[in-house]
Scaffold this motif. Structure first.
Motif: not given
Length: 145
Positions: A1, A6, A20, A23
């Motif tokens: 990411m 983040l 996101m 992930h």
């Protein structure tokens, strides 16, 4: 990411959130390459699935979610709720307990929530709970069922 996602202080836009959400599948793909870790692949892949089927990456629901993934999902959510993040303050233990209770049967497996509250009653200090909060949390869980 990417770090920009983040540590972003505000809400993610549609594309950032979509990135996101990759992930868990990407993590599972990477870990699957390591023979000794293959048993962890379903846990990694499905820890963001929701009991009601509205999670990701596969939108599976209920008992189709591996138990271990449901446990990790609740632990991950607890950590996210009780840790200061760039996009929100940490919840108090009481607030986080209320969120877990509210997610029972929708976001979280009912059995996993029940086990979480039982563990909180036995070892409250490990969750940052006082004895008073522990008793209140357990009474609230029982009353909510």
């Amino acid at each position: 990411m990417p770090d920009g996602i983040l540590v972003k202080p505000g809400k993610l836009d549609y594309w950032e959130y979509a990135q996101m959400k990759t992930h868990s599948a990407e993590g599972a793909r990477i870990v699957a390459k390591f023979g000794r870790l293959r048993e962890a692949v379903p846990i990694i892949r499905h820890h963001h699935e929701r009991w009601n089927g509205e999670g990701y990456p596969d939108g599976i629901a209920g008992a189709a979610i591996p138990l271990e993934a449901a446990i990790v999902g609740l632990a991950d959510a607890w950590d996210a709720m009780t840790t200061d993040r760039p996009y929100h303050r940490a919840l108090t233990a009481d607030e986080a307990l209320a969120e877990v209770r509210a997610g029972r049967g929708t976001q979280f497996s009912p059995a996993v929530v029940d086990a979480f509250f039982a563990a909180a009653a036995r070892r409250p200090a490990e969750l940052g709970l006082s004895d008073v909060r522990r008793r209140r949390a357990c009474y609230r869980l029982v009353a909510a069922q």
